[in-house]
Enzyme design. Structure first.
Site, PDB file in Angstrom:
ATOM      1  N   GLY A 256     -44.057  30.028 117.270  1.00 22.03           N
ATOM      2  CA  GLY A 256     -43.347  28.998 117.367  1.00 22.03           C
ATOM      3  C   GLY A 256     -44.055  27.657 116.871  1.00 22.03           C
ATOM      4  O   GLY A 256     -43.502  26.483 116.924  1.00 22.03           O
ATOM      5  N   ALA A 257     -45.406  27.667 116.769  1.00 20.94           N
ATOM      6  CA  ALA A 257     -46.225  26.338 116.574  1.00 20.94           C
ATOM      7  C   ALA A 257     -45.475  25.658 115.517  1.00 20.94           C
ATOM      8  O   ALA A 257     -45.533  24.453 115.450  1.00 20.94           O
ATOM      9  CB  ALA A 257     -47.692  26.802 116.492  1.00 20.94           C
ATOM     10  N   GLY A 258     -45.355  26.661 114.398  1.00 17.04           N
ATOM     11  CA  GLY A 258     -44.965  25.896 113.145  1.00 17.04           C
ATOM     12  C   GLY A 258     -43.422  25.238 113.182  1.00 17.04           C
ATOM     13  O   GLY A 258     -43.251  24.164 112.755  1.00 17.04           O
ATOM     14  N   ASP A 259     -42.770  25.886 114.076  1.00 16.09           N
ATOM     15  CA  ASP A 259     -41.200  25.278 114.291  1.00 16.09           C
ATOM     16  C   ASP A 259     -41.459  24.229 115.247  1.00 16.09           C
ATOM     17  O   ASP A 259     -40.905  23.155 115.103  1.00 16.09           O
ATOM     18  CB  ASP A 259     -40.616  26.473 115.076  1.00 16.09           C
ATOM     19  CG  ASP A 259     -40.320  27.604 113.997  1.00 16.09           C
ATOM     20  OD1 ASP A 259     -40.385  27.417 113.022  1.00 16.09           O
ATOM     21  OD2 ASP A 259     -40.273  28.773 114.681  1.00 16.09           O
TER      22      ASP A 259
HETATM   23  P1  ATP Z   1     -45.870  29.847 111.861  1.00 14.98           P
HETATM   24  O1  ATP Z   1     -46.881  30.539 112.391  1.00 14.98           O
HETATM   25  O2  ATP Z   1     -44.836  29.245 113.099  1.00 14.98           O
HETATM   26  O3  ATP Z   1     -44.922  30.660 111.135  1.00 14.98           O
HETATM   27  P2  ATP Z   1     -47.467  27.784 110.584  1.00 14.98           P
HETATM   28  O4  ATP Z   1     -48.527  28.776 110.313  1.00 14.98           O
HETATM   29  O5  ATP Z   1     -46.841  26.813 109.993  1.00 14.98           O
HETATM   30  O6  ATP Z   1     -46.049  28.629 111.264  1.00 14.98           O
HETATM   31  P3  ATP Z   1     -49.387  26.856 112.318  1.00 14.98           P
HETATM   32  O7  ATP Z   1     -50.298  26.240 111.096  1.00 14.98           O
HETATM   33  O8  ATP Z   1     -50.007  28.162 113.206  1.00 14.98           O
HETATM   34  O9  ATP Z   1     -48.040  27.047 111.958  1.00 14.98           O
HETATM   35  O10 ATP Z   1     -49.071  25.676 113.414  1.00 14.98           O
HETATM   36  C1  ATP Z   1     -48.629  24.663 113.110  1.00 14.98           C
HETATM   37  C2  ATP Z   1     -49.204  23.454 113.498  1.00 14.98           C
HETATM   38  O11 ATP Z   1     -49.297  23.438 115.085  1.00 14.98           O
HETATM   39  C3  ATP Z   1     -50.743  23.142 113.036  1.00 14.98           C
HETATM   40  O12 ATP Z   1     -50.516  22.310 111.647  1.00 14.98           O
HETATM   41  C4  ATP Z   1     -51.394  22.454 114.095  1.00 14.98           C
HETATM   42  O13 ATP Z   1     -51.121  21.098 114.135  1.00 14.98           O
HETATM   43  C5  ATP Z   1     -50.639  23.173 115.235  1.00 14.98           C
HETATM   44  N1  ATP Z   1     -51.500  24.171 115.866  1.00 14.98           N
HETATM   45  C6  ATP Z   1     -51.220  25.444 115.811  1.00 14.98           C
HETATM   46  N2  ATP Z   1     -52.337  26.254 116.348  1.00 14.98           N
HETATM   47  C7  ATP Z   1     -53.040  25.568 116.758  1.00 14.98           C
HETATM   48  C8  ATP Z   1     -54.236  25.644 117.285  1.00 14.98           C
HETATM   49  N3  ATP Z   1     -54.757  26.725 117.782  1.00 14.98           N
HETATM   50  N4  ATP Z   1     -54.984  24.551 117.920  1.00 14.98           N
HETATM   51  C9  ATP Z   1     -54.576  23.355 117.634  1.00 14.98           C
HETATM   52  N5  ATP Z   1     -53.473  23.161 116.685  1.00 14.98           N
HETATM   53  C10 ATP Z   1     -52.704  24.215 116.487  1.00 14.98           C
END
Ligand code: ATP
Length: 319
Positions: A256-259
């Site tokens: 859900g971080a990306g969302d």
């Molecule tokens: P998903 O994994 O949900 O399909 P995604 O790969 O785009 O999507 P991430 O890149 O993991 O998601 O996270 C999206 C954003 O959240 C990152 O660009 C960052 O800003 C933040 N984020 C995610 N994980 C972390 C972390 N461990 N520490 C700091 N920021 C994070």
């Protein structure tokens, strides 16, 4: 108008009660409601914005439970329809000890795949400032046609189109088909967000250098983003580009971080569309979105970890 309308699937992930096991080894599973487009709508609403979800659920206990979750989170469910003959989609998901995510989907077909163009809540879609979608709704008819029609309606009514492909390889007949179909609507989006994995999948190159990212750039795009997990993200517009680091947090589960990141960014854009032309404003919006993603990564599950505006501001101030 500041409404974010998110289109696509909402489903229940079943996740093992213990970490680091295969699906076969899992002793038991807990329900974790999700579906990227639904998560985005809830992320916007949790932050204090106006959001609606458009999609189809099974007319069963799980479908009604998911609609209630939307409403309880302040998301307009006026675009939700129920299918009497198909079940709400389920997915069994685990993060194995080797770090690989393992999925098993129950979609044969599930209700989300059966949304038709005739069932679209056209009036709701026309009110969107931003219309957001992924690629899972492109995989099968009739949902695929409904998706394409909804994009047309939103665009004609003046909405910005936002696309996060959210690649799930296992749902496509082949990698080639996934790539072709995901890219088939690439030119129409105003805002596109990809992860590092998706960047490599779509370009065939394992690098986040600017020249690789620019392979995904199109002349009519307003913003292209590559999220980089704890490293934050890179952004590209016609006139400027850059990178914004994220915040240091104790990572527990990035689901859900990306969302959360997308929801936060779309909210900032509907609140001030000039952010797309102003580098300083855009960087502020991305900082906020990084913080929102970072907080989501500190807790298990997607929907329960989505932060409020106060929580995001607190993390930013602390840093
Ligand atoms: P998903 O994994 O949900 O399909 P995604 O790969 O785009 O999507 P991430 O890149 O993991 O998601 O996270 C999206 C954003 O959240 C990152 O660009 C960052 O800003 C933040 N984020 C995610 N994980 C972390 C972390 N461990 N520490 C700091 N920021 C994070």
């Amino acid at each position: 108008r500041e409404l974010v309308v998110s289109f696509g699937e909402m489903l229940i992930d079943f996740v093992p009660t213990v970490a680091g096991v295969s699906l076969a080894e899992a002793p038991a599973f807990v329900k974790a409601p999700g579906g990227a487009p639904a998560n985005v709508a809830i992320a916007v609403s949790r932050l204090g914005g106006e959001a609606a979800f458009v999609g189809k659920l099974g007319d069963d206990e799980f479908g009604r439970m998911l609609a209630a979750i939307l409403r309880d989170n302040g998301v307009d469910d006026g675009g939700v329809v129920f299918d009497a003959g198909a079940r709400t989609a389920l997915a069994f998901v685990t993060l194995r000890a080797d770090g690989e995510r393992e999925f098993m989907f129950y979609r044969n077909p599930s209700a989300d795949m059966l949304l038709t163009a005739d069932e679209l809540n056209v009036e709701l879609i026309k009110r969107a400032a931003v219309f957001h979608y992924g690629s899972i709704s492109l995989i099968a008819e009739p949902c695929r046609s409904a998706h394409l029609r909804a994009m047309e309606i939103a665009k004609e009514a003046g909405a910005l189109l936002s696309y996060d492909p959210n690649l799930r390889e296992a749902l496509w007949p082949s990698r080639d088909e996934a790539r072709t179909q995901i890219l088939s609507i690439w030119d129409q989006a105003d805002i596109v967000k990809v992860s590092e994995v998706e960047l490599e999948f779509l370009t065939g190159i394992d690098s986040v250098e600017d020249d690789v990212v620019m392979k995904l750039w199109r002349p009519n795009m307003k913003l292209l983003l590559v999220t980089l997990g704890d490293q934050g993200c890179k952004y590209y517009t016609r006139d400027f580009r850059g990178a914004v680091p994220s915040y240091k947090v104790q990572q527990v589960d990035t689901t859900g971080a990306g969302d959360a990141f997308v929801g936060a960014l779309l909210l900032k854009i509907v609140q001030d569309p000039s952010s797309l032309q102003d580098q300083k404003k855009l960087e502020e919006a991305i900082k906020f979105s990084n913080a929102c993603g970072a907080i989501t990564a500190t807790k298990k599950g997607a929907i329960p970890s989505l932060p409020t505006e106060a929580e995001v501001l607190q993390l930013i101030e602390k840093a």
